[in-house]
Design an enzyme around this catalytic site. Structure first.
Site, PDB file in Angstrom:
ATOM      1  N   GLN A 116      20.447 -15.686  49.392  1.00 44.72           N
ATOM      2  CA  GLN A 116      19.797 -16.473  50.435  1.00 44.72           C
ATOM      3  C   GLN A 116      19.612 -17.930  50.020  1.00 44.72           C
ATOM      4  O   GLN A 116      19.000 -18.710  50.757  1.00 44.72           O
ATOM      5  CB  GLN A 116      18.457 -15.855  50.833  1.00 44.72           C
ATOM      6  CG  GLN A 116      17.390 -15.840  49.762  1.00 44.72           C
ATOM      7  CD  GLN A 116      16.260 -14.885  50.120  1.00 44.72           C
ATOM      8  OE1 GLN A 116      16.441 -13.666  50.222  1.00 44.72           O
ATOM      9  NE2 GLN A 116      15.079 -15.433  50.336  1.00 44.72           N
ATOM     10  N   HIS A 151       0.878 -13.137  49.855  1.00 46.60           N
ATOM     11  CA  HIS A 151       1.449 -11.839  49.502  1.00 46.60           C
ATOM     12  C   HIS A 151       0.358 -10.770  49.409  1.00 46.60           C
ATOM     13  O   HIS A 151       0.529  -9.635  49.883  1.00 46.60           O
ATOM     14  CB  HIS A 151       2.169 -11.919  48.152  1.00 46.60           C
ATOM     15  CG  HIS A 151       3.354 -12.820  48.132  1.00 46.60           C
ATOM     16  ND1 HIS A 151       3.407 -13.968  47.377  1.00 46.60           N
ATOM     17  CD2 HIS A 151       4.551 -12.735  48.773  1.00 46.60           C
ATOM     18  CE1 HIS A 151       4.577 -14.554  47.545  1.00 46.60           C
ATOM     19  NE2 HIS A 151       5.292 -13.833  48.393  1.00 46.60           N
ATOM     20  N   GLY A 208       4.968 -11.952  56.508  1.00 49.15           N
ATOM     21  CA  GLY A 208       4.027 -12.971  56.950  1.00 49.15           C
ATOM     22  C   GLY A 208       4.579 -13.794  58.088  1.00 49.15           C
ATOM     23  O   GLY A 208       5.785 -14.036  58.184  1.00 49.15           O
ATOM     24  N   GLN A 209       3.688 -14.264  58.948  1.00 46.51           N
ATOM     25  CA  GLN A 209       4.105 -15.044  60.106  1.00 46.51           C
ATOM     26  C   GLN A 209       4.653 -16.416  59.721  1.00 46.51           C
ATOM     27  O   GLN A 209       5.386 -17.038  60.489  1.00 46.51           O
ATOM     28  CB  GLN A 209       2.923 -15.240  61.067  1.00 46.51           C
ATOM     29  CG  GLN A 209       3.302 -15.941  62.363  1.00 46.51           C
ATOM     30  CD  GLN A 209       2.099 -16.359  63.175  1.00 46.51           C
ATOM     31  OE1 GLN A 209       1.042 -15.750  63.056  1.00 46.51           O
ATOM     32  NE2 GLN A 209       2.244 -17.393  63.976  1.00 46.51           N
ATOM     33  N   LYS A 210       4.306 -16.923  58.524  1.00 46.84           N
ATOM     34  CA  LYS A 210       4.792 -18.246  58.134  1.00 46.84           C
ATOM     35  C   LYS A 210       6.305 -18.342  58.273  1.00 46.84           C
ATOM     36  O   LYS A 210       6.836 -19.341  58.750  1.00 46.84           O
ATOM     37  CB  LYS A 210       4.387 -18.560  56.698  1.00 46.84           C
ATOM     38  CG  LYS A 210       4.883 -19.937  56.227  1.00 46.84           C
ATOM     39  CD  LYS A 210       4.514 -20.198  54.780  1.00 46.84           C
ATOM     40  CE  LYS A 210       5.391 -19.418  53.826  1.00 46.84           C
ATOM     41  NZ  LYS A 210       6.805 -19.938  53.804  1.00 46.84           N
ATOM     42  N   ASP A 211       7.007 -17.293  57.856  1.00 43.49           N
ATOM     43  CA  ASP A 211       8.463 -17.265  57.976  1.00 43.49           C
ATOM     44  C   ASP A 211       8.834 -16.643  59.322  1.00 43.49           C
ATOM     45  O   ASP A 211       9.427 -15.566  59.393  1.00 43.49           O
ATOM     46  CB  ASP A 211       9.058 -16.470  56.819  1.00 43.49           C
ATOM     47  CG  ASP A 211       8.662 -17.063  55.476  1.00 43.49           C
ATOM     48  OD1 ASP A 211       9.032 -18.210  55.208  1.00 43.49           O
ATOM     49  OD2 ASP A 211       7.965 -16.383  54.708  1.00 43.49           O
ATOM     50  N   MET A 223       0.340 -21.026  52.669  1.00 46.84           N
ATOM     51  CA  MET A 223       0.615 -20.620  51.296  1.00 46.84           C
ATOM     52  C   MET A 223       2.087 -20.279  51.140  1.00 46.84           C
ATOM     53  O   MET A 223       2.693 -19.645  51.993  1.00 46.84           O
ATOM     54  CB  MET A 223      -0.244 -19.424  50.916  1.00 46.84           C
ATOM     55  CG  MET A 223      -1.713 -19.751  50.814  1.00 46.84           C
ATOM     56  SD  MET A 223      -2.686 -18.347  50.252  1.00 46.84           S
ATOM     57  CE  MET A 223      -4.332 -19.071  50.271  1.00 46.84           C
ATOM     58  N   SER A 224       2.668 -20.716  50.036  1.00 48.15           N
ATOM     59  CA  SER A 224       4.078 -20.500  49.759  1.00 48.15           C
ATOM     60  C   SER A 224       4.302 -20.552  48.262  1.00 48.15           C
ATOM     61  O   SER A 224       3.633 -21.313  47.543  1.00 48.15           O
ATOM     62  CB  SER A 224       4.931 -21.577  50.446  1.00 48.15           C
ATOM     63  OG  SER A 224       6.280 -21.531  49.997  1.00 48.15           O
ATOM     64  N   GLN A 281      12.380 -15.533  60.179  1.00 50.97           N
ATOM     65  CA  GLN A 281      12.734 -14.367  59.380  1.00 50.97           C
ATOM     66  C   GLN A 281      12.230 -13.091  60.028  1.00 50.97           C
ATOM     67  O   GLN A 281      12.934 -12.079  60.055  1.00 50.97           O
ATOM     68  CB  GLN A 281      12.138 -14.505  57.984  1.00 50.97           C
ATOM     69  CG  GLN A 281      12.326 -13.303  57.088  1.00 50.97           C
ATOM     70  CD  GLN A 281      11.795 -13.563  55.689  1.00 50.97           C
ATOM     71  OE1 GLN A 281      12.486 -14.128  54.862  1.00 50.97           O
ATOM     72  NE2 GLN A 281      10.552 -13.172  55.444  1.00 50.97           N
TER      73      GLN A 281
END
Length: 367
Positions: free
Chosen positions: A79, A55, A184-187, A221-222, A190
């Site tokens: 969600q 974040h 972020g690219q992790k999601d 990271m999450s 989304q």
């Protein structure tokens, strides 16, 4: 409450040394109007709190590109599916605000950077003033649905997830009216859903996607990582190791879906066999939800990857609850009883074939 002039940085005024926390929509809109009339840009980072370095990376990017950065902290109920972890999702507002206050000190002495000037912490009554939010697939309410993107990958396992994400983001974008929003690219899925929503509904904002923030061993990271505890945390990087094995195969010339994804399954199968060989008090079991090899435009599954176009490689695993706890073991939030779903993705692309953007408003340098 401080005067707006002391919170919002003017063109010729001093840089703010703090930010204002807004709990209600009208007061936030007044601050946003002040910035608009001053001709100053607003970058927006929507979050569900439990802030981590991922974040903060989004906020640092936003500060480089905007006069003001607004951050929202809101755990959105729509969600979460009916049997998902909404009730136990970490809510750490005091710690989050402390992190943000500390982060602002990084920007005080650099006049080329903007500043965090607003943190939005709405209630569910504020965000959903009509019908009570529902987690039912066929539930009543005002929702934004982006199909078929929302039914693929994560959407296949979590049918209401992207409906909830798109709905809350539409609400937040309408409230904040940001010049640029940061994800972020992790999601990865989304980001596709949000970009499609921005384009299809002609929202006057730009979508920026920032590379995934990772731990030293590669784990993305999450906020959900706090559930893992020490034992499951050691095994969790199996997902990124599997994805990286696929990327190595692609770099070495493999292009077929079967060959590429078999590399991922080999990694997880080897780790799972290793864990199963351990006694219950030592092992950490997991299940593979999916591995996906999809095109970079629409996230449709590919049988073969064209090296000129590349692909989006993604996956999800479920870290299962701890079977037998050791004495005084660090089991993480939830005492090891919560199934922890981890997602990750990598880009498959050859350096000589950069992707051309087809949208002026939506940018994604990683994909």
């Amino acid at each position: 409450m401080p005067a707006l002039g002391n919170i919002i940085r003017g063109v010729s005024g001093p840089k703010a040394r703090s930010f204002q926390v807004f709990s209600h929509i009208p007061s936030l809109r007044r601050a946003r109007r002040h910035a608009m009339l001053a001709g100053e840009s607003v970058g927006f980072v929507p979050t569900m709190g439990a802030l981590h370095q991922g974040h903060l990376a989004l906020i640092r990017q936003a500060v480089q590109e905007n006069t003001h950065v607004y951050v929202s902290i809101y755990v959105n109920p729509t969600q979460f599916g009916a049997n998902e972890d909404f009730g136990s999702y970490p809510q750490t507002l005091s710690a989050d605000l402390k992190q943000l206050r500390s982060l602002t000190t990084e920007f005080w002495n650099d006049d080329s950077l903007g500043q965090i000037t607003a943190v939005f912490t709405p209630t569910t009554q504020d965000m959903y003033p009509g019908l009570k939010p529902t987690s039912e697939v066929d539930g009543h309410g005002s929702f934004v649905t982006i199909t078929p993107l929302s039914s693929r990958l994560e959407g296949a396992s979590r049918p209401v997830f992207f409906r909830g994400v798109a709905t809350v983001c539409m609400k937040l974008f309408n409230i904040v009216q940001p010049d640029t929003v940061y994800f972020g690219q992790k999601d990865v899925q989304q980001t596709y859903v949000i970009k499609r929503m921005v384009d299809d509904f002609h929202l006057n904002t730009q979508v920026r996607v920032v590379p995934t923030a990772r731990e030293n061993d590669g784990l993305a990271m999450s906020s959900r990582n706090v559930y893992l505890g020490k034992r499951r945390r050691k095994v969790a990087p199996v997902l990124v190791r599997a994805l990286r094995a696929v990327r190595v195969g692609f770099t070495n010339g493999l292009t077929s879906r079967e060959e590429l994804l078999s590399a991922a399954h080999s990694v997880v199968d080897e780790e799972l066999a290793k864990q199963r060989a351990l006694p219950p008090m030592w092992r950490s079991l997991f299940e593979v939800d999916y591995f996906s090899l999809a095109d970079r435009e629409h996230l449709t599954e590919l049988d073969n990857v064209n090296p000129a176009h590349g692909a989006v490689l993604s996956g999800a695993i479920k870290m299962l609850p701890v079977e037998e706890a050791q004495e005084d073991e660090d089991l993480g939030t939830g005492d090891g009883k919560t199934t922890v779903r981890l997602i990750d993705n990598l880009r498959l692309a050859m350096p000589s074939f950069p992707r051309q953007s087809h949208s002026r408003k939506s940018s994604n340098p990683e994909l």
